[in-house]
Design a protein around this motif. Sequence first.
Motif, PDB file in Angstrom:
ATOM      1  N   ILE A 114      -2.101  50.988  -6.638  1.00 39.60           N
ATOM      2  CA  ILE A 114      -1.637  49.695  -7.144  1.00 39.60           C
ATOM      3  C   ILE A 114      -1.781  48.675  -6.030  1.00 39.60           C
ATOM      4  O   ILE A 114      -1.348  48.899  -4.897  1.00 39.60           O
ATOM      5  CB  ILE A 114      -0.179  49.785  -7.637  1.00 39.60           C
ATOM      6  CG1 ILE A 114      -0.107  50.668  -8.886  1.00 39.60           C
ATOM      7  CG2 ILE A 114       0.391  48.395  -7.928  1.00 39.60           C
ATOM      8  CD1 ILE A 114       1.306  50.891  -9.411  1.00 39.60           C
ATOM      9  N   ASP A 115      -2.405  47.565  -6.340  1.00 39.24           N
ATOM     10  CA  ASP A 115      -2.667  46.511  -5.364  1.00 39.24           C
ATOM     11  C   ASP A 115      -1.366  46.008  -4.741  1.00 39.24           C
ATOM     12  O   ASP A 115      -0.413  45.683  -5.443  1.00 39.24           O
ATOM     13  CB  ASP A 115      -3.395  45.357  -6.073  1.00 39.24           C
ATOM     14  CG  ASP A 115      -3.844  44.281  -5.116  1.00 39.24           C
ATOM     15  OD1 ASP A 115      -3.750  44.487  -3.891  1.00 39.24           O
ATOM     16  OD2 ASP A 115      -4.286  43.220  -5.594  1.00 39.24           O
ATOM     17  N   ALA A 116      -1.338  45.970  -3.403  1.00 40.38           N
ATOM     18  CA  ALA A 116      -0.174  45.452  -2.686  1.00 40.38           C
ATOM     19  C   ALA A 116      -0.581  44.316  -1.755  1.00 40.38           C
ATOM     20  O   ALA A 116       0.008  44.125  -0.696  1.00 40.38           O
ATOM     21  CB  ALA A 116       0.497  46.573  -1.896  1.00 40.38           C
ATOM     22  N   ARG A 117      -1.618  43.600  -2.140  1.00 38.43           N
ATOM     23  CA  ARG A 117      -2.138  42.439  -1.400  1.00 38.43           C
ATOM     24  C   ARG A 117      -2.938  42.839  -0.166  1.00 38.43           C
ATOM     25  O   ARG A 117      -2.714  43.887   0.408  1.00 38.43           O
ATOM     26  CB  ARG A 117      -1.021  41.465  -1.017  1.00 38.43           C
ATOM     27  CG  ARG A 117      -0.381  40.786  -2.214  1.00 38.43           C
ATOM     28  CD  ARG A 117       0.693  39.834  -1.808  1.00 38.43           C
ATOM     29  NE  ARG A 117       1.792  40.479  -1.108  1.00 38.43           N
ATOM     30  CZ  ARG A 117       2.906  39.852  -0.763  1.00 38.43           C
ATOM     31  NH1 ARG A 117       3.053  38.563  -1.023  1.00 38.43           N
ATOM     32  NH2 ARG A 117       3.863  40.489  -0.142  1.00 38.43           N
ATOM     33  N   VAL A 121      -2.349  49.112  -0.420  1.00 43.13           N
ATOM     34  CA  VAL A 121      -2.098  49.608  -1.773  1.00 43.13           C
ATOM     35  C   VAL A 121      -0.879  50.519  -1.756  1.00 43.13           C
ATOM     36  O   VAL A 121      -0.508  51.076  -0.729  1.00 43.13           O
ATOM     37  CB  VAL A 121      -3.304  50.409  -2.329  1.00 43.13           C
ATOM     38  CG1 VAL A 121      -4.520  49.520  -2.507  1.00 43.13           C
ATOM     39  CG2 VAL A 121      -3.620  51.614  -1.446  1.00 43.13           C
ATOM     40  N   TYR A 122      -0.252  50.655  -2.918  1.00 48.12           N
ATOM     41  CA  TYR A 122       0.730  51.707  -3.126  1.00 48.12           C
ATOM     42  C   TYR A 122      -0.038  52.889  -3.719  1.00 48.12           C
ATOM     43  O   TYR A 122      -0.796  52.720  -4.685  1.00 48.12           O
ATOM     44  CB  TYR A 122       1.812  51.258  -4.107  1.00 48.12           C
ATOM     45  CG  TYR A 122       2.548  50.010  -3.682  1.00 48.12           C
ATOM     46  CD1 TYR A 122       3.204  49.947  -2.446  1.00 48.12           C
ATOM     47  CD2 TYR A 122       2.597  48.891  -4.506  1.00 48.12           C
ATOM     48  CE1 TYR A 122       3.878  48.806  -2.048  1.00 48.12           C
ATOM     49  CE2 TYR A 122       3.283  47.744  -4.118  1.00 48.12           C
ATOM     50  CZ  TYR A 122       3.908  47.709  -2.887  1.00 48.12           C
ATOM     51  OH  TYR A 122       4.577  46.568  -2.502  1.00 48.12           O
ATOM     52  N   THR A 123       0.154  54.059  -3.172  1.00 47.82           N
ATOM     53  CA  THR A 123      -0.654  55.183  -3.619  1.00 47.82           C
ATOM     54  C   THR A 123       0.091  56.497  -3.483  1.00 47.82           C
ATOM     55  O   THR A 123       1.158  56.582  -2.861  1.00 47.82           O
ATOM     56  CB  THR A 123      -1.988  55.230  -2.836  1.00 47.82           C
ATOM     57  OG1 THR A 123      -2.846  56.197  -3.421  1.00 47.82           O
ATOM     58  CG2 THR A 123      -1.757  55.560  -1.365  1.00 47.82           C
ATOM     59  N   ALA A 124      -0.459  57.537  -4.077  1.00 46.21           N
ATOM     60  CA  ALA A 124       0.069  58.901  -4.014  1.00 46.21           C
ATOM     61  C   ALA A 124      -1.072  59.827  -4.382  1.00 46.21           C
ATOM     62  O   ALA A 124      -2.154  59.371  -4.770  1.00 46.21           O
ATOM     63  CB  ALA A 124       1.251  59.066  -4.964  1.00 46.21           C
ATOM     64  N   SER A 137       3.425  56.004  -1.163  1.00 43.41           N
ATOM     65  CA  SER A 137       3.544  55.313   0.119  1.00 43.41           C
ATOM     66  C   SER A 137       2.734  54.027   0.055  1.00 43.41           C
ATOM     67  O   SER A 137       1.882  53.843  -0.818  1.00 43.41           O
ATOM     68  CB  SER A 137       3.034  56.198   1.259  1.00 43.41           C
ATOM     69  OG  SER A 137       1.640  56.448   1.105  1.00 43.41           O
ATOM     70  N   ALA A 138       3.006  53.137   0.992  1.00 42.58           N
ATOM     71  CA  ALA A 138       2.201  51.927   1.143  1.00 42.58           C
ATOM     72  C   ALA A 138       1.146  52.207   2.205  1.00 42.58           C
ATOM     73  O   ALA A 138       1.472  52.621   3.320  1.00 42.58           O
ATOM     74  CB  ALA A 138       3.079  50.754   1.555  1.00 42.58           C
ATOM     75  N   MET A 139      -0.124  52.017   1.864  1.00 43.06           N
ATOM     76  CA  MET A 139      -1.221  52.375   2.769  1.00 43.06           C
ATOM     77  C   MET A 139      -2.172  51.202   2.955  1.00 43.06           C
ATOM     78  O   MET A 139      -2.560  50.534   1.993  1.00 43.06           O
ATOM     79  CB  MET A 139      -1.992  53.573   2.200  1.00 43.06           C
ATOM     80  CG  MET A 139      -3.238  53.951   2.983  1.00 43.06           C
ATOM     81  SD  MET A 139      -4.220  55.236   2.170  1.00 43.06           S
ATOM     82  CE  MET A 139      -3.127  56.654   2.341  1.00 43.06           C
ATOM     83  N   ILE A 140      -2.542  50.945   4.197  1.00 43.91           N
ATOM     84  CA  ILE A 140      -3.596  49.974   4.493  1.00 43.91           C
ATOM     85  C   ILE A 140      -4.916  50.734   4.522  1.00 43.91           C
ATOM     86  O   ILE A 140      -5.096  51.669   5.306  1.00 43.91           O
ATOM     87  CB  ILE A 140      -3.344  49.262   5.827  1.00 43.91           C
ATOM     88  CG1 ILE A 140      -2.050  48.444   5.738  1.00 43.91           C
ATOM     89  CG2 ILE A 140      -4.530  48.357   6.182  1.00 43.91           C
ATOM     90  CD1 ILE A 140      -1.652  47.779   7.047  1.00 43.91           C
ATOM     91  N   LEU A 141      -5.832  50.350   3.663  1.00 44.83           N
ATOM     92  CA  LEU A 141      -7.086  51.086   3.490  1.00 44.83           C
ATOM     93  C   LEU A 141      -8.090  50.773   4.592  1.00 44.83           C
ATOM     94  O   LEU A 141      -8.279  49.614   4.968  1.00 44.83           O
ATOM     95  CB  LEU A 141      -7.699  50.751   2.131  1.00 44.83           C
ATOM     96  CG  LEU A 141      -6.891  51.164   0.900  1.00 44.83           C
ATOM     97  CD1 LEU A 141      -7.516  50.587  -0.361  1.00 44.83           C
ATOM     98  CD2 LEU A 141      -6.780  52.688   0.805  1.00 44.83           C
ATOM     99  N   PHE A 166     -11.054  50.074  -2.280  1.00 49.07           N
ATOM    100  CA  PHE A 166     -11.529  51.192  -1.480  1.00 49.07           C
ATOM    101  C   PHE A 166     -12.999  51.502  -1.732  1.00 49.07           C
ATOM    102  O   PHE A 166     -13.694  52.017  -0.857  1.00 49.07           O
ATOM    103  CB  PHE A 166     -10.668  52.427  -1.772  1.00 49.07           C
ATOM    104  CG  PHE A 166     -10.891  53.568  -0.826  1.00 49.07           C
ATOM    105  CD1 PHE A 166     -10.904  53.371   0.548  1.00 49.07           C
ATOM    106  CD2 PHE A 166     -11.079  54.860  -1.305  1.00 49.07           C
ATOM    107  CE1 PHE A 166     -11.110  54.427   1.425  1.00 49.07           C
ATOM    108  CE2 PHE A 166     -11.293  55.922  -0.443  1.00 49.07           C
ATOM    109  CZ  PHE A 166     -11.301  55.704   0.932  1.00 49.07           C
ATOM    110  N   SER A 167     -13.481  51.182  -2.912  1.00 45.60           N
ATOM    111  CA  SER A 167     -14.851  51.514  -3.291  1.00 45.60           C
ATOM    112  C   SER A 167     -15.900  50.996  -2.306  1.00 45.60           C
ATOM    113  O   SER A 167     -16.810  51.745  -1.925  1.00 45.60           O
ATOM    114  CB  SER A 167     -15.147  50.998  -4.702  1.00 45.60           C
ATOM    115  OG  SER A 167     -16.463  51.269  -5.074  1.00 45.60           O
ATOM    116  N   PRO A 168     -15.824  49.737  -1.839  1.00 41.09           N
ATOM    117  CA  PRO A 168     -16.876  49.228  -0.944  1.00 41.09           C
ATOM    118  C   PRO A 168     -16.805  49.772   0.475  1.00 41.09           C
ATOM    119  O   PRO A 168     -17.766  49.626   1.228  1.00 41.09           O
ATOM    120  CB  PRO A 168     -16.634  47.708  -0.942  1.00 41.09           C
ATOM    121  CG  PRO A 168     -15.640  47.439  -2.007  1.00 41.09           C
ATOM    122  CD  PRO A 168     -14.857  48.684  -2.191  1.00 41.09           C
ATOM    123  N   ILE A 169     -15.660  50.372   0.863  1.00 41.64           N
ATOM    124  CA  ILE A 169     -15.525  50.749   2.274  1.00 41.64           C
ATOM    125  C   ILE A 169     -15.590  52.254   2.514  1.00 41.64           C
ATOM    126  O   ILE A 169     -15.546  52.692   3.661  1.00 41.64           O
ATOM    127  CB  ILE A 169     -14.222  50.191   2.885  1.00 41.64           C
ATOM    128  CG1 ILE A 169     -12.987  50.795   2.203  1.00 41.64           C
ATOM    129  CG2 ILE A 169     -14.203  48.676   2.809  1.00 41.64           C
ATOM    130  CD1 ILE A 169     -11.690  50.380   2.872  1.00 41.64           C
TER     131      ILE A 169
END
Length: 226
Positions: A114-117, A121-124, A137-141, A166-169
């Motif tokens: 989920i986008d967190a700006r 993202v918020y992810t699991a 958790s909140a993760m910086i991609l 995350f797709s482009p990186i």
Amino acid sequence: METATERCSIVVANDGKILGQATSSGDFEHSAQMTLLVEAALRQSQHKLGDLDAIAISIGPGSYTSLRSGLSTAKGLCYGLDLPLLSIDSLSIIAAGSIQEQDYPEGSLYVPMIDARRMEVYTAVYSASGEVLEKSSAMILTNESFSDYFDRGVPLVFAGNGAPKFSPITSSSFAYFSPVRSNAIYMPTLAEKGFQQKAFANVAYLEPYYLKPPNITVPKKIHLGS
């Protein structure tokens, strides 16, 4: 009721089967459209508010304002109709949707985002059976994100409105991207399970699961002069 992101959606279901559904027509219009969507979904299902046995709400993580709007509406309906309330993790809803696709390699794990700006993202991480393998958790991609899985050859299926970040990186051949986004159509099985287990929330004290505190900025002082 799914309200964690920019679009809110409502589903009326019985025994896990969808009978009626409605989704907002614009972004972040939860407060204005929630009750109208409830009416539309009920009308499509040919049911009334009085026919409901329980209400399930996405509890977060997600947009602070969206979650507050959704929970306020859900609580109001539960109080007014004397119904039990079920809270469902927003990431588990996205994971359930991508798992239902059944279009990925055997042994795949599911990573809702989920986008967190910015690049956060918020992810699991979930198994194919919906079991939580890594808590939210909140993760910086970065391009190194999830490398411990990729290095072991574990396929990961990314879904949700944060996945396109995350797709482009990532260059991993083990990264798959699902079109699934937050939507109440993926909630009925989760809600039915909670209802059968009587896993009801305390309507009075339930709060959104923000995961991290809101980013509140202090306004600059304005000098009006004499």
